[in-house]
Design a protein around this motif. Structure first.
Motif, PDB file in Angstrom:
ATOM      1  N   ILE A  63       0.883  -1.164   0.000  1.00  0.00           N
ATOM      2  CA  ILE A  63       0.000   0.000   0.000  1.00  0.00           C
ATOM      3  C   ILE A  63       0.920   1.214   0.000  1.00  0.00           C
ATOM      4  O   ILE A  63       1.863   1.278   0.791  1.00  0.00           O
ATOM      5  CB  ILE A  63      -0.896   0.010   1.257  1.00  0.00           C
ATOM      6  N   VAL A  64       0.674   2.175  -0.882  1.00  0.00           N
ATOM      7  CA  VAL A  64       1.551   3.332  -1.003  1.00  0.00           C
ATOM      8  C   VAL A  64       0.873   4.559  -0.388  1.00  0.00           C
ATOM      9  O   VAL A  64      -0.267   4.875  -0.717  1.00  0.00           O
ATOM     10  CB  VAL A  64       1.899   3.608  -2.481  1.00  0.00           C
ATOM     11  N   ALA A  65       1.593   5.239   0.499  1.00  0.00           N
ATOM     12  CA  ALA A  65       1.075   6.472   1.091  1.00  0.00           C
ATOM     13  C   ALA A  65       1.040   7.559   0.025  1.00  0.00           C
ATOM     14  O   ALA A  65       2.043   7.834  -0.631  1.00  0.00           O
ATOM     15  CB  ALA A  65       1.949   6.903   2.266  1.00  0.00           C
ATOM     16  N   GLY A  66      -0.126   8.155  -0.159  1.00  0.00           N
ATOM     17  CA  GLY A  66      -0.313   9.182  -1.176  1.00  0.00           C
ATOM     18  C   GLY A  66      -1.213   8.681  -2.289  1.00  0.00           C
ATOM     19  O   GLY A  66      -1.525   7.489  -2.359  1.00  0.00           O
ATOM     20  N   PRO A  67      -1.638   9.562  -3.181  1.00  0.00           N
ATOM     21  CA  PRO A  67      -2.607   9.190  -4.212  1.00  0.00           C
ATOM     22  C   PRO A  67      -2.036   8.404  -5.395  1.00  0.00           C
ATOM     23  O   PRO A  67      -2.783   7.814  -6.165  1.00  0.00           O
ATOM     24  CB  PRO A  67      -3.171  10.533  -4.674  1.00  0.00           C
ATOM     25  N   ASP A  68      -0.698   8.371  -5.542  1.00  0.00           N
ATOM     26  CA  ASP A  68      -0.073   7.649  -6.656  1.00  0.00           C
ATOM     27  C   ASP A  68       0.346   6.265  -6.174  1.00  0.00           C
ATOM     28  O   ASP A  68       1.204   6.139  -5.299  1.00  0.00           O
ATOM     29  CB  ASP A  68       1.149   8.423  -7.146  1.00  0.00           C
ATOM     30  N   PRO A  69      -0.228   5.186  -6.736  1.00  0.00           N
ATOM     31  CA  PRO A  69       0.114   3.845  -6.278  1.00  0.00           C
ATOM     32  C   PRO A  69       1.470   3.346  -6.773  1.00  0.00           C
ATOM     33  O   PRO A  69       1.851   2.207  -6.499  1.00  0.00           O
ATOM     34  CB  PRO A  69      -1.030   2.992  -6.812  1.00  0.00           C
ATOM     35  N   LEU A  70       2.204   4.179  -7.492  1.00  0.00           N
ATOM     36  CA  LEU A  70       3.543   3.838  -7.977  1.00  0.00           C
ATOM     37  C   LEU A  70       3.569   2.501  -8.709  1.00  0.00           C
ATOM     38  O   LEU A  70       4.396   1.636  -8.452  1.00  0.00           O
ATOM     39  CB  LEU A  70       4.556   3.823  -6.816  1.00  0.00           C
ATOM     40  N   GLY A  71       2.625   2.344  -9.617  1.00  0.00           N
ATOM     41  CA  GLY A  71       2.566   1.138 -10.420  1.00  0.00           C
ATOM     42  C   GLY A  71       1.799  -0.008  -9.782  1.00  0.00           C
ATOM     43  O   GLY A  71       1.684  -1.072 -10.365  1.00  0.00           O
ATOM     44  N   GLY A  72       1.259   0.209  -8.596  1.00  0.00           N
ATOM     45  CA  GLY A  72       0.500  -0.829  -7.903  1.00  0.00           C
ATOM     46  C   GLY A  72      -0.984  -0.558  -7.942  1.00  0.00           C
ATOM     47  O   GLY A  72      -1.484   0.132  -8.835  1.00  0.00           O
ATOM     48  N   ASP A  73      -1.699  -1.092  -6.931  1.00  0.00           N
ATOM     49  CA  ASP A  73      -3.155  -0.968  -6.943  1.00  0.00           C
ATOM     50  C   ASP A  73      -3.744  -0.597  -5.591  1.00  0.00           C
ATOM     51  O   ASP A  73      -4.933  -0.787  -5.354  1.00  0.00           O
ATOM     52  CB  ASP A  73      -3.786  -2.271  -7.437  1.00  0.00           C
ATOM     53  N   ALA A  74      -2.891  -0.063  -4.689  1.00  0.00           N
ATOM     54  CA  ALA A  74      -3.376   0.250  -3.345  1.00  0.00           C
ATOM     55  C   ALA A  74      -2.711   1.523  -2.831  1.00  0.00           C
ATOM     56  O   ALA A  74      -1.493   1.690  -2.961  1.00  0.00           O
ATOM     57  CB  ALA A  74      -3.084  -0.910  -2.398  1.00  0.00           C
ATOM     58  N   VAL A  75      -3.526   2.408  -2.238  1.00  0.00           N
ATOM     59  CA  VAL A  75      -2.998   3.655  -1.682  1.00  0.00           C
ATOM     60  C   VAL A  75      -3.567   3.897  -0.291  1.00  0.00           C
ATOM     61  O   VAL A  75      -4.620   3.362   0.075  1.00  0.00           O
ATOM     62  CB  VAL A  75      -3.308   4.878  -2.576  1.00  0.00           C
ATOM     63  N   HIS A  76      -2.844   4.724   0.452  1.00  0.00           N
ATOM     64  CA  HIS A  76      -3.299   5.179   1.764  1.00  0.00           C
ATOM     65  C   HIS A  76      -3.212   6.699   1.740  1.00  0.00           C
ATOM     66  O   HIS A  76      -2.130   7.254   1.547  1.00  0.00           O
ATOM     67  CB  HIS A  76      -2.427   4.605   2.881  1.00  0.00           C
ATOM     68  N   LEU A  77      -4.349   7.355   1.914  1.00  0.00           N
ATOM     69  CA  LEU A  77      -4.449   8.802   1.742  1.00  0.00           C
ATOM     70  C   LEU A  77      -4.428   9.541   3.075  1.00  0.00           C
ATOM     71  O   LEU A  77      -4.856   9.014   4.098  1.00  0.00           O
ATOM     72  CB  LEU A  77      -5.748   9.136   1.006  1.00  0.00           C
TER      73      LEU A  77
END
Length: 195
Positions: A63-77
């Motif tokens: 899960i990537v913090a921020g709106p850009d999933p950096l090529g993935g499919d999960a974010v934490h806003l």
């Protein structure tokens, strides 16, 4: 989801961030939240790819913090936005009070913090405690993950016994002499049957 999200902080990672996450995954971690927002974009994307490669064989998810999933499919806003959240398979959001919870729309889960005083944010004294966690749980239908100052199995279990769906842990895992053992202990604590 096994009730635990491991949150990254390379500044605290005793064994280096990649090795710490690899050991956490060996211990049973299946969700890792990549923070490291101060890294240049290319370095952060490369780190995301490296962590996904560690998680993939175990069926885990980055899960990537921020709106850009950096090529993935999960974010934490962040609590502040963006609204509405992006349309992705997994979206989480940080919340700290009733007003922030009231703004939730389609998020899959929310972290509520800080539950306890945390060594990861020295000088940040506004802990919710278990009473505050219980109060906020009553204000949302969202899946709530407790965050902040959760360093022991007993603290993790207390959050779940209060009603949290799970816990997110950063500093304790990052600083652990044996991240795999700590993660296994935390997962065991949050997976125990309700008392």
């Amino acid at each position: 989801m096994n009730g635990l999200i491991v949150v990254t902080d390379r500044a605290q990672a005793r064994h280096g961030l990649v090795r710490t996450i690899a050991r956490a995954v060996e211990g049973g971690a299946r969700r890792v939240l990549l923070r490291e927002k101060d890294l240049p974009a290319d370095a952060r994307r490369a780190l995301a790819d490296e962590l996904r490669a560690i998680l993939a064989p175990a069926g885990g998810r980055l899960i990537v913090a921020g709106p850009d999933p950096l090529g993935g499919d999960a974010v934490h806003l962040a609590a502040a936005g963006p609204y509405p959240p992006p349309v992705l398979p997994l979206v989480g959001r940080s919340c700290h009070d009733e007003a922030e919870l009231a703004r939730l729309t389609t998020e899959d889960y929310v972290t509520v913090s800080p539950i306890f005083r945390t060594r990861s944010k020295p000088g940040y004294d506004a802990e919710l405690g278990l009473t505050g966690l219980a109060r906020l749980l009553g204000r949302t239908a969202a899946r709530v993950v407790a965050l902040g100052g959760i360093e022991t199995a007993a603290a993790a279990r207390a959050c779940v016994d209060t009603g949290a769906a799970g816990v997110a842990v950063m500093g304790a895992v990052m600083r652990a002499p044996d991240p795999a053992a700590l993660v296994a202990t935390l997962i065991g604590a949050v997976a125990e049957p309700a008392r």
